[in-house]
Design an enzyme around this catalytic site. Structure first.
Site, PDB file in Angstrom:
ATOM      1  N   ASP A 298      -5.634  -0.474  -1.812  1.00  0.00           N
ATOM      2  CA  ASP A 298      -6.774  -1.146  -3.076  1.00  0.00           C
ATOM      3  C   ASP A 298      -7.651  -1.963  -2.181  1.00  0.00           C
ATOM      4  O   ASP A 298      -7.704  -1.855  -0.925  1.00  0.00           O
ATOM      5  CB  ASP A 298      -5.343  -2.411  -2.868  1.00  0.00           C
ATOM      6  CG  ASP A 298      -5.525  -3.497  -2.050  1.00  0.00           C
ATOM      7  OD1 ASP A 298      -5.430  -2.842  -0.869  1.00  0.00           O
ATOM      8  OD2 ASP A 298      -6.288  -4.196  -1.813  1.00  0.00           O
TER       9      ASP A 298
ATOM     10  N   GLY B   4       0.054  -1.491   0.110  1.00  0.00           N
ATOM     11  CA  GLY B   4      -0.192   0.023   0.407  1.00  0.00           C
ATOM     12  C   GLY B   4       0.657   1.026   0.000  1.00  0.00           C
ATOM     13  O   GLY B   4       0.384   1.758  -0.487  1.00  0.00           O
TER      14      GLY B   4
ATOM     15  N   ASP C 263      -5.375   1.875  10.826  1.00  0.00           N
ATOM     16  CA  ASP C 263      -6.880   2.103  10.298  1.00  0.00           C
ATOM     17  C   ASP C 263      -7.433   1.232  11.648  1.00  0.00           C
ATOM     18  O   ASP C 263      -6.988   2.088  12.759  1.00  0.00           O
ATOM     19  CB  ASP C 263      -6.892   1.318   9.161  1.00  0.00           C
ATOM     20  CG  ASP C 263      -8.773   0.626   9.606  1.00  0.00           C
ATOM     21  OD1 ASP C 263      -9.370   1.383  10.161  1.00  0.00           O
ATOM     22  OD2 ASP C 263      -8.849  -0.370   9.026  1.00  0.00           O
TER      23      ASP C 263
ATOM     24  N   LYS D  42      -7.353   6.658   9.624  1.00  0.00           N
ATOM     25  CA  LYS D  42      -9.544   7.000   9.521  1.00  0.00           C
ATOM     26  C   LYS D  42      -9.531   6.825  10.940  1.00  0.00           C
ATOM     27  O   LYS D  42      -8.783   5.920  12.515  1.00  0.00           O
ATOM     28  CB  LYS D  42      -9.153   5.348   9.403  1.00  0.00           C
ATOM     29  CG  LYS D  42     -10.044   5.358   8.220  1.00  0.00           C
ATOM     30  CD  LYS D  42     -11.324   3.752   8.411  1.00  0.00           C
ATOM     31  CE  LYS D  42     -10.445   3.385   6.843  1.00  0.00           C
ATOM     32  NZ  LYS D  42     -11.011   1.880   6.618  1.00  0.00           N
TER      33      LYS D  42
ATOM     34  N   VAL E 223     -11.140   3.111   1.255  1.00  0.00           N
ATOM     35  CA  VAL E 223     -11.203   3.750   0.650  1.00  0.00           C
ATOM     36  C   VAL E 223      -9.946   3.807  -0.376  1.00  0.00           C
ATOM     37  O   VAL E 223      -9.518   2.388   0.196  1.00  0.00           O
ATOM     38  CB  VAL E 223     -10.530   5.552   1.321  1.00  0.00           C
ATOM     39  CG1 VAL E 223     -11.372   6.527   1.914  1.00  0.00           C
ATOM     40  CG2 VAL E 223      -9.534   4.666   1.909  1.00  0.00           C
TER      41      VAL E 223
HETATM   42  P1  IMP Z   1      -4.615  -1.493  10.363  1.00  0.00           P
HETATM   43  O1  IMP Z   1      -3.886  -2.582  10.668  1.00  0.00           O
HETATM   44  O2  IMP Z   1      -5.720  -2.086  10.407  1.00  0.00           O
HETATM   45  O3  IMP Z   1      -4.093  -0.827  10.739  1.00  0.00           O
HETATM   46  O4  IMP Z   1      -4.657  -1.832   9.240  1.00  0.00           O
HETATM   47  C1  IMP Z   1      -3.642  -1.664   8.016  1.00  0.00           C
HETATM   48  C2  IMP Z   1      -3.678  -1.855   6.695  1.00  0.00           C
HETATM   49  O5  IMP Z   1      -5.147  -2.014   5.968  1.00  0.00           O
HETATM   50  C3  IMP Z   1      -3.615  -0.720   6.100  1.00  0.00           C
HETATM   51  O6  IMP Z   1      -2.361  -0.653   5.527  1.00  0.00           O
HETATM   52  C4  IMP Z   1      -4.367  -1.304   4.055  1.00  0.00           C
HETATM   53  O7  IMP Z   1      -3.537  -2.576   3.365  1.00  0.00           O
HETATM   54  C5  IMP Z   1      -5.710  -1.723   5.111  1.00  0.00           C
HETATM   55  N1  IMP Z   1      -6.400  -0.825   5.138  1.00  0.00           N
HETATM   56  C6  IMP Z   1      -6.750  -0.362   5.686  1.00  0.00           C
HETATM   57  N2  IMP Z   1      -8.314   0.455   6.060  1.00  0.00           N
HETATM   58  C7  IMP Z   1      -8.061   0.383   4.732  1.00  0.00           C
HETATM   59  C8  IMP Z   1      -9.300   0.761   3.100  1.00  0.00           C
HETATM   60  O8  IMP Z   1      -9.881   2.209   3.295  1.00  0.00           O
HETATM   61  N3  IMP Z   1      -8.905   0.517   2.419  1.00  0.00           N
HETATM   62  C9  IMP Z   1      -7.735   0.488   1.590  1.00  0.00           C
HETATM   63  N4  IMP Z   1      -6.919  -0.642   2.332  1.00  0.00           N
HETATM   64  C10 IMP Z   1      -7.065  -0.418   4.383  1.00  0.00           C
HETATM   65 MG    MG Z   2      -1.426  -2.537   3.475  1.00  0.00          MG
END
Ligand code: IMP
Ligand code: MG
Length: 184
Positions: A153, A38, A97, A125, A147
């Site tokens: 993606d 990403g 996220d 987010k 998003v």
């Molecule tokens: P976390 O571990 O929940 O903080 O998520 C991080 C990863 O989830 C990011 O590096 C993204 O690959 C994916 N991700 C979280 N939210 C989104 C979104 O809205 N769109 C696309 N990928 C997301």
């Molecule tokens: Mg990612």
């Protein structure tokens, strides 16, 4: 799809974050590590806006499987990574996220004994955080919507969009129909 951030807004936000990073690390050599996949678009833009010597590498972390948006097991692959021992590391990721990805990557990097570890993300987010870990640099805060674009993606599609867009219900249905029609 609904545009959340235009190409121009992204450019300005990334430039402001690059400036903040430059000021915070003036006179120090950064080792910038992009979290695949990403971060690739942000990484390419960000490093060209930071006017100081740096090393650049990548690490692979994936928490989402295929096209689903529910969290799977997080896999970190550091085989591609540069040596970070004694270095000032700046992790770069697309979005913070729940925070699990970044906090696990930071935890893993600590084993390599870097001098410091900081992180920079394009997006944060709101209302989703589940970890105590906080990113150091955030270009934009966004509401809780899924998003895509500028590296982000949905089922590995849409990373190439030059703007950031929120997926709407009919986009998801269309995406699934198209995937179902793929002849393999
Ligand atoms: P976390 O571990 O929940 O903080 O998520 C991080 C990863 O989830 C990011 O590096 C993204 O690959 C994916 N991700 C979280 N939210 C989104 C979104 O809205 N769109 C696309 N990928 C997301
Ligand atoms: Mg990612």
């Amino acid at each position: 799809m609904k545009v959340v951030l235009t190409k121009e807004q992204l450019r300005d936000g990334v430039a402001a974050m690059a400036k903040a990073i430059e000021e915070a690390f003036a006179g120090r050599q950064l080792t910038i590590i992009g979290v695949l996949t990403g971060s690739v678009v942000l990484l390419a833009d960000l490093i060209r806006l930071i006017d100081q010597p740096m090393r650049v590498g990548v690490i692979q972390a994936s928490s989402y499987r295929g096209a689903t948006t529910t969290r799977g097991e997080l896999t970190i692959n550091s085989e591609l990574m540069l040596d970070v021992t004694g270095r000032d590391v700046l992790l770069v990721d697309d979005i913070f996220d729940t925070g699990h990805t970044l906090s696990k990557v930071v935890e893993m990097l600590r084993d390599f004994k870097p001098a410091s570890i900081h992180s920079a993300v394009l997006l944060r987010k709101l209302g989703r955080q589940e970890t105590v870990y906080e990113p150091d640099f955030v270009a934009f805060k966004i509401p809780d919507e899924f998003v895509v674009g500028y590296g982000l993606d949905y089922g590995d599609m849409y990373r190439n969009l030059p703007y950031l867009a929120a997926l709407e219900k009919d986009d998801v249905a269309r995406h699934q129909a198209a995937e179902g029609n793929v002849v393999t």
